[in-house]
Write an enzyme that holds these catalytic residues in place. Structure first.
Site, mmCIF file in Angstrom:
data_model
loop_
_atom_site.group_PDB
_atom_site.id
_atom_site.type_symbol
_atom_site.label_atom_id
_atom_site.label_comp_id
_atom_site.label_asym_id
_atom_site.label_seq_id
_atom_site.Cartn_x
_atom_site.Cartn_y
_atom_site.Cartn_z
ATOM 1 N N LYS A 22 0.840 -1.209 0.000
ATOM 2 C CA LYS A 22 0.000 0.000 0.000
ATOM 3 C C LYS A 22 0.872 1.255 0.000
ATOM 4 O O LYS A 22 0.666 2.163 -0.796
ATOM 5 C CB LYS A 22 -0.898 0.003 1.247
ATOM 6 C CG LYS A 22 -1.543 1.346 1.532
ATOM 7 C CD LYS A 22 -2.448 1.310 2.744
ATOM 8 C CE LYS A 22 -1.792 1.570 4.068
ATOM 9 N NZ LYS A 22 -1.451 2.971 4.354
ATOM 10 N N ASN A 23 1.850 1.301 0.907
ATOM 11 C CA ASN A 23 2.614 2.537 1.087
ATOM 12 C C ASN A 23 3.660 2.769 0.001
ATOM 13 O O ASN A 23 4.326 3.812 -0.003
ATOM 14 C CB ASN A 23 3.238 2.586 2.482
ATOM 15 C CG ASN A 23 2.168 2.822 3.540
ATOM 16 O OD1 ASN A 23 1.032 3.161 3.216
ATOM 17 N ND2 ASN A 23 2.531 2.625 4.803
ATOM 18 N N CYS A 116 -5.091 12.608 13.129
ATOM 19 C CA CYS A 116 -5.725 11.314 12.872
ATOM 20 C C CYS A 116 -5.605 10.459 14.114
ATOM 21 O O CYS A 116 -5.052 10.885 15.130
ATOM 22 C CB CYS A 116 -5.123 10.638 11.652
ATOM 23 S SG CYS A 116 -3.615 9.767 11.966
ATOM 24 N N ARG A 121 0.371 14.346 13.314
ATOM 25 C CA ARG A 121 0.870 14.153 11.953
ATOM 26 C C ARG A 121 0.847 15.426 11.104
ATOM 27 O O ARG A 121 0.157 15.506 10.089
ATOM 28 C CB ARG A 121 0.108 13.015 11.265
ATOM 29 C CG ARG A 121 0.195 11.724 12.074
ATOM 30 C CD ARG A 121 -0.464 10.570 11.394
ATOM 31 N NE ARG A 121 0.296 10.078 10.257
ATOM 32 C CZ ARG A 121 -0.151 9.137 9.418
ATOM 33 N NH1 ARG A 121 -1.339 8.630 9.592
ATOM 34 N NH2 ARG A 121 0.583 8.718 8.428
ATOM 35 N N ASP A 311 4.427 0.538 12.060
ATOM 36 C CA ASP A 311 3.235 -0.091 11.480
ATOM 37 C C ASP A 311 3.089 -1.563 11.879
ATOM 38 O O ASP A 311 2.097 -2.203 11.522
ATOM 39 C CB ASP A 311 3.253 0.034 9.951
ATOM 40 C CG ASP A 311 3.026 1.464 9.498
ATOM 41 O OD1 ASP A 311 2.563 2.280 10.308
ATOM 42 O OD2 ASP A 311 3.321 1.766 8.321
ATOM 43 N N ARG A 405 -8.589 -0.834 4.416
ATOM 44 C CA ARG A 405 -7.699 0.184 3.850
ATOM 45 C C ARG A 405 -6.364 -0.414 3.438
ATOM 46 O O ARG A 405 -5.719 0.103 2.536
ATOM 47 C CB ARG A 405 -7.430 1.289 4.884
ATOM 48 C CG ARG A 405 -8.651 2.110 5.223
ATOM 49 C CD ARG A 405 -8.273 3.221 6.139
ATOM 50 N NE ARG A 405 -7.124 3.937 5.583
ATOM 51 C CZ ARG A 405 -6.363 4.774 6.256
ATOM 52 N NH1 ARG A 405 -6.619 5.025 7.514
ATOM 53 N NH2 ARG A 405 -5.351 5.377 5.671
#
Ligand code: EPU
Length: 426
Positions: A22-23, A116, A121, A311, A405
Site C-alpha cells: 500500500k505505502n 488522525c 501528523r 506499522d 484500507r
C-alpha cells in the site's frame, strides 16, 4: 457497516501470498502525475486506500484502468490541480500529489490533512522543503495553496526527523527542478527505494538510494513509467505474527525478507524458527515446543527503517500478550499509537501504558479470550485480528473498514491458513 467475526484458538498452517505494498503504491501512483502519458504499475494492490487515491487522481483528470494487478494510469489530460478536503480527510497520503503537481504545473492546492487516530501528523516538513525549492505556500481555508513561477531551484533540505511521505514528496518535486537538490536525514524505507527506482526509470537522476542522503540532479523531462510495486512488508509481518500467535507454522511467499530485518530478529529472539529465501519466509516452532509453544518476551522500540516499524507495533503487542514474561514496547514515531491497548485489555491482556511505553505482562500462549472489540485505525485493527485468532472463543471486531484500507483479501488469506473468520453486517 460490517464487522469481522473470528473464532479463535486454531493454529494457522499453510502458505499465504503477499500483495503489493500500500505505502509504495500510493507514492508511485502520485509519481504518474509528473509527466503526461500512460503509466503502468504492476503488482498493484486493490485496497480501500488505493481506490481512494484513484478517485483523487480521477478528480484531477487521470484516467485509470485495472487488469488484475496491473494498474494503468493515464495522466495525459489533467484538468485540476486541487486535492479537496473530502478526499484528503479520509486518507492523509493524498498530500503526495503536492510535489508532482508543483513540478509539472507550478501550482497545487491541497487540503491540510488534519490530525488522525495515531497522532497529530503535521506536514510542516513537506511545506518547509518545498519553500526551500522556491515554492510559495499560503495556508488558507484549511488548504495549502502553493505556486511557483518557472521551475523549482535545487537546494539542500534537512529533515529534523526522517519523514516517509515528506521524503517522497520532495523527491517528486526535485526530480524536475533546476539544479541539484540534496535531502539530508531522509527516510530510508523500502517504499522510498521503490519510488526512486521508478523515477530513475522515467529518466530521473537520483543517487543515494537506501541512504539518508539523497542527491537529485534535476532533469527537464521524464517518460511514462512501467514499474513493479514491491511486496507489502507490513502485510508480510502481520501474517508472520498471526501464525506465531496461534502456535502454528507456515510460509509467507511473494515477499522480501530484506525489508523486515528488525521483526525477523525479534521473532527469532522470542524463540521462533525463521527460514528466509529471496522471496519467502517460513516460520515455525522448534521441535521441542511444537506441542506446547512457549513464547519469549522481547522488547521493541519503533524506529525509522531499518529499525522496528511503527506499522507493526500493534500486531507485535498482541503477540507479546501471549509471552512468558514481561516486555516493554516503546513507540517513538507517533504520540498516540496505543489505541489498541484498551481493546486488547478487553480480551484479557495485561498491559500498562506509561507515556510512550507499554509494559506487557505475557499471559502465556492461551492467555486471551474472545470479546467484542472495536477497530480504531488500520494497524490497531490487525492487532485485534491477531488477538482474536489466538484467543479462545469468539471475537467480534466492529468498524472493519479500517482493515480494508490496507489488507487485500484478508478473510480469504486467513481462511487459506485454516482460520475461522467471516464478515457479518453489524
Ligand atoms: N512529521 C512531522 N512533520 C512532517 C512530517 C512528519 O513532524 O511534516 C513527524 C510525524 O508526526 C511522525 C514522524 O515525523 O512523528 C514520521 O512521520 P512520517 O512523515 O514518516 O509518516 P507519514 O509519511 O505520514 C508513513 C506511512 C505510515 C507510517 C509512517 C511511519 C504512508 C502513506 N504512510 O506516514 O503508514 O506509519 O510513514 O513509518 O507511507 C500505515 O500504513 O498504517 C501508516 C500509518
Amino acid at each position: 457497516m460490517e464487522k469481522l467475526i473470528v473464532e479463535g484458538g486454531i493454529p494457522l498452517h499453510g502458505e499465504v501470498r503477499i500483495s503489493g505494498a500500500k505505502n509504495a503504491a500510493l507514492p508511485l501512483m502520485a509519481a504518474t502525475l509528473l509527466t503526461p502519458g500512460r503509466h503502468t504499475l504492476r503488482n498493484a494492490p486493490d485496497l480501500r486506500d488505493t481506490r481512494t487515491f484513484i478517485r483523487l487522481m480521477e478528480n484531477l483528470g487521470v484516467k485509470s484502468e485495472r487488469n488484475g494487478d496491473v494498474l494503468i494510469l493515464d495522466s495525459t489530460h489533467l484538468n485540476s490541480t486541487e486535492a479537496p478536503y473530502n478526499l484528503v480527510k479520509t486518507m492523509r497520503a493524498s498530500v503526495l500529489v503536492l510535489g508532482p503537481l508543483l513540478a509539472r504545473f507550478g501550482r497545487a492546492k491541497v487540503s491540510m490533512p488534519g490530525g488522525c487516530a495515531i497522532g497529530a501528523r503535521p506536514i510542516n516538513f513537506h511545506i518547509m522543503g518545498l519553500e526551500r525549492l522556491g515554492v510559495i505556500c499560503n495556508l488558507e481555508g484549511g488548504y495549502v495553496d502553493a505556486h511557483i513561477d518557472g521551475r523549482m531551484q535545487g537546494n539542500v533540505i534537512y529533515f529534523d526527523i526522517p519523514s516517509v511521505t515528506g521524503t517522497e514528496n520532495l523527491l517528486m518535486a526535485a526530480v524536475l527542478a533546476d539544479g541539484t537538490t540534496v535531502l539530508r536525514n531522509a527516510a530510508r524505507e523500502p517504499e522510498i527505494g521503490n519510488l526512486i527506482d521508478m523515477l530513475n526509470m522515467m529518466g530521473g537522476r537520483i543517487d543515494g538510494r537506501d541512504t539518508d542522503k539523497l542527491t537529485i540532479h534535476g532533469v527537464k523531462e521524464l517518460n511514462p513509467a512501467d514499474c513493479t510495486i514491491i511486496p507489502d512488508r507490513i502485510e508480510t509481518g502481520t501474517y508472520l505474527i498471526a501464525i506465531a500467535a496461534t502456535g502454528g507454522s507456515g510460509k509467507v511467499t511473494g515477499c522480501n525478507p530484506a525489508h523486515l530485518p528488525a521483526l525477523l530478529e525479534k521473532l527469532r529472539s522470542a524463540g521462533l524458527v525463521i527460514d528466509e529465501t529471496e522471496d519467502s519466509i517460513s516460520i515455525s516452532w522448534p521441535a521441542r515446543l511444537q506441542e506446547t509453544p512457549i513464547l519469549g518476551s522481547v522488547d521493541i522500540k519503533t524506529m525509522p527503517f531499518p529499525g522496528y516499524p511503527t506499522d507493526l507495533q500493534a500486531q507485535y503487542m498482541a503477540l507479546m500478550t501471549l509471552g512468558s514474561d514481561i516486555c516493554v514496547i516503546t513507540e517513538t514515531i507517533f504520540e498516540n499509537r496505543f489505541m489498541h491497548v484498551a481493546e486488547l485489555q478487553r480480551m484479557g491482556a495485561k498491559i500498562r501504558v506509561d507515556g510512550h511505553s507499554a509494559v506487557v505482562s505475557g499471559r502465556g500462549m492461551r492467555g486471551l479470550s474472545g470479546a467484542p472489540v472495536m477497530a480504531t485505525d488500520l494497524r490497531a485493527s490487525s492487532s485485534l485480528v491477531i488477538a482474536g485468532l489466538a484467543a479462545s472463543g469468539r471475537t467480534d471486531i466492529s468498524r472493519i473498514y479500517h482493515l480494508e484500507r490496507g489488507y487485500e483479501n484478508l478473510v480469504e488469506k486467513l481462511t487459506g491458513l485454516g482460520a475461522r473468520v467471516w464478515k457479518e453486517q453489524e
